[in-house]
Structure formats: C-alpha cells, structure tokens
Enzyme design. Structure first.
Site, short mmCIF file in Angstrom:
data_model
loop_
_atom_site.label_atom_id
_atom_site.label_comp_id
_atom_site.label_asym_id
_atom_site.label_seq_id
_atom_site.Cartn_x
_atom_site.Cartn_y
_atom_site.Cartn_z
N GLU A 1 39.18 32.81 39.70
CA GLU A 1 39.04 31.45 39.64
C GLU A 1 37.65 31.23 38.88
OE1 GLU A 1 40.76 28.84 41.64
OE2 GLU A 1 42.79 30.14 41.71
N GLU B 1 49.91 36.37 40.57
CA GLU B 1 50.48 35.76 41.76
C GLU B 1 51.49 35.17 41.09
OE1 GLU B 1 47.30 32.70 42.84
OE2 GLU B 1 45.75 35.25 43.12
C1 GLA Z 1 45.58 30.51 44.00
C2 GLA Z 1 44.50 31.27 44.73
C3 GLA Z 1 46.11 32.04 46.07
C4 GLA Z 1 46.86 30.19 46.12
C5 GLA Z 1 47.26 30.28 45.49
C6 GLA Z 1 48.92 29.20 45.35
O1 GLA Z 1 46.42 30.83 42.91
O2 GLA Z 1 44.04 32.42 44.43
O3 GLA Z 1 44.92 32.65 46.85
O4 GLA Z 1 46.06 30.06 47.33
O5 GLA Z 1 46.98 29.53 44.86
O6 GLA Z 1 48.86 28.68 47.04
#
Ligand code: GLA
Length: 372
Positions: free
Chosen positions: A155, A260
């Site tokens: 991020e 994710e």
């Molecule tokens: C982000 C992070 C993850 C997790 C998600 C939500 O995407 O990369 O590690 O914390 O948020 O749980």
C-alpha cells in the site's frame, strides 16, 4: 495436528471421497494458478477445525492474515514474537503449501516505535534504513527457504498515483521501496518478492505501479509479482479497468497475483461521506444509520445471492482468461463468518464476501465451476 483435527479432516475427506469423485478447487485450477487463503492464528492453533478441513482440502497456498505484520512480529525494538508465525509456517509446510509472507514494509499495523525516536520524533533516514534492514533480515532470514514469496511493500501509493505519505516515505522518500526490495533479496536470494496494494484497477495506481516496477527492474532489483489485493464490491471495479491492470502489470514481466480477494455483498460505503458523518452521530442515530448499511443481518436474500454469484463467476472468468499472467488467486479468509469485512469499514455488519458461507458450504458459483 492434534487428533481432533486429523479426524475432522479425514471425516470431510471421506465424505467427499464417498461421492463419486473428489473435486477440489486447487486441483481444478492446477494448470491455471495457485489457490490461496489468508489464515488467522486461531485457525493455525486448531480452533476452527472445519475451516482447517476446507483449507487443507481446497487450497494449496496460504498467507499470514496478521501474524507476520510488523507490529505483531517486532512489537518492541529487537524483541521478536515468533510463536504465531512459526506455527503458521509449520502449518503450510505440513500441508506442502506455497507459503506467502505478508507484509514487510507497511504503514499500517506498524509498531509505533518503528519510525520514532525516544522523544516521539521521526528518526533520521539512516536510523530508519537500519531498522528496515534489521527487521527484514530477521523476519525473512528466519524463514529462508520456507516462504515462497514476500509482500515486501504494501500500500505505497494513493488512488491518484502519488506516493502515500507514510512514515517510510516521509523519512526516506521514494527510495524506501528499492531499499526494501534490496534488503529482502539479500536476506533470502531465492524468495520471490512482491509489491501489493488495493484498488489496483484505478488508472492512477496502475500507472504508478507499472513505473515503480519498471524502475526496480532497471536498477537490477528482484521483483517477481504485483499483488492486486482485490477487496471488491458489487459495484466496483469495472471489469475493463480491472482487466487493463492485469494486462499492464503483466506487461512489466512480473506475475500478477490476486492477493486478498473478497467481494462484499453489502451496499458500498463511502468512507468520508458515510463513515465520517456516522462518527459524529449520537449512538441512537448511528444505530439507525447502520441499518442502511447492514441490510442483510439474517441471511442473503436469494436474488442478491444470485447477483453475487453471477458477478463472482464473471470475476473468475476474467482470471481464467488471463491465467497465463496470473500465478495465484488468494482469498482473504475462508468463510463469511470470519471475514474482516464484517467489521470494516463499519463495525457490526453481516457480510458475505468469501468462497464459503457461514455453514462452511462452498458458494454456488464455484460449485458450478467445479462441475464443468
Ligand atoms: C489490507 C492488508 C491486509 C489486511 C486487509 C484487511 O488489505 O494488506 O493485511 O489487513 O487490509 O484485513
């Protein structure tokens, strides 16, 4: 694995094998991509045996949901907490899975001491570099040869393509990204290295990451994958934007990873407008406002479930179309009941974003896929 776990895994496996043939998600996609799930510590500790059966049967990759994050693993300078991460890695090894480490450099869930001196001021660039190096060497070094790949930087970029003003950026500028990749490679030269972010379908992020990755490569640094988190919803992303990012990211020569995945079935919440105003409300007003966003507390109506499954089938079709570019599809969890989406961005909602429902049943879109 304790006896109960072995038994419950066996029961499920037998239940499957007694029906003519066992169809598992990982086998179904074995020529396309790895299929992964984020694993919480309670799962690794044997506290969710049904989820364990599902993961053991259907997935061939895992990622640490929380236990390898900076604040968890090095809560105080030089004091590492390895227990959970060790168990997580062992869990994956026992099942011969591709184990993914997450995440080495990230502004969130960062130990508060990490970018600060004892007076609470930002440390100097030299100190932060040393702390990053020590952290990465310790964590990557401990699991050398066991972890397939690491989310090295998480991020780093805002939706408009500018750098996120994280402590790392504030202190080291853009250089913190190449440094993190350099340290991770030094710590385990054989590990794959990834960069990861949400909203990767947005043009600003797409362009920024293509540039960052090309720059890393030009410098001769190792980078193997671009992670598209893919916390998505019923009304975003547009499929053509999502597809364009997959194509452009693959154009860098990196693997694309869906890292994710979850798709909220609930109305999309506008963070600043909706959540911001909610925090200014009195508790009873907030409860009223919540109802607008927590619309299916007792189960997903059939038409919405169908819509969710149809859209997920489209998403999956997109991944299959680009299976030559996508090396892994990882869900951020296994069953709806354990998803972080029940608590974010508004706590106390009931969401339905994952591959298995609260009763541990596979969602219809995937059952259909396995039948084909
Ligand atoms: C982000 C992070 C993850 C997790 C998600 C939500 O995407 O990369 O590690 O914390 O948020 O749980």
């Amino acid at each position: 694995m304790n006896k109960f776990l072995i038994l419950s895994s066996l029961t499920l496996a037998v239940a499957f094998s007694s029906s003519a043939e066992i169809k598992t998600v990982k086998d179904h996609f074995k020529d396309d991509f790895l299929i992964g799930a984020a694993i919480p510590v309670r799962h690794v500790n044997g506290l969710d045996p049904k989820a364990d059966s599902i993961v053991s049967l259907h997935f061939n990759s895992i990622v640490a949901e929380n236990c390898m994050k900076n604040g968890e693993i090095q809560p105080k300078e030089g004091e590492f907490f390895w227990d959970d991460a060790d168990k997580f890695v062992k869990y994956g090894e026992d099942r011969n899975m591709a184990i993914i480490g997450h995440a080495l450099v990230w502004h969130s869930q960062l130990a508060p001491w990490f970018p600060k001196d004892k007076d609470g001021n930002d440390v100097s660039p030299e100190v932060l570099k040393q702390r990053m190096k020590d952290h990465i060497y310790a964590v990557v070094g401990r699991y050398k040869g066991k972890i397939k790949g690491w989310d090295v930087v998480n991020e780093a970029i805002e939706d408009d393509g500018s750098y996120r003003k994280s402590p790392f950026y504030r202190i080291l500028g853009e250089e913190y990204i190449p440094l993190a990749f350099q340290y991770a490679h030094e710590a385990d030269p054989d590990a794959e290295l990834y960069i990861n972010d949400f909203s990767m379908f947005k043009p600003g992020k797409r362009e920024a990451y293509v540039k960052i990755v090309n720059d890393l490569k030009k410098r001769g640094l190792r980078i193997d994958g671009i992670g598209m988190q893919s916390h998505i919803g019923m009304d975003y992303p547009e499929m053509y934007e999502y597809e364009k990012s997959i194509i452009d990211f693959a154009g860098t020569g990196c693997n694309v990873m869906i890292t994710e995945l979850d798709m909220s079935a609930l109305p999309t919440v506008q963070m600043s407008a909706d959540v911001g105003s909610m925090f200014r409300m009195k508790p009873e007003e907030r409860r009223e406002a919540m109802k607008k966003f927590n619309v299916y507390p007792d189960g997903l109506p059939e038409d919405v479930s169908k819509e969710w499954n149809d859209r997920m089938a489209q998403v999956l079709a997109l991944y299959k179309k680009h299976a030559d570019k996508i090396s892994r599809v990882t869900w951020w969890g296994t069953t709806d009941g354990m998803s972080w989406k029940n608590g974010f961005p508004i706590p106390g909602r009931t969401d339905y974003p994952l591959l298995f429902d609260r009763q541990y049943n596979m969602k219809p879109f995937m059952q259909k896929e396995l039948e084909n």
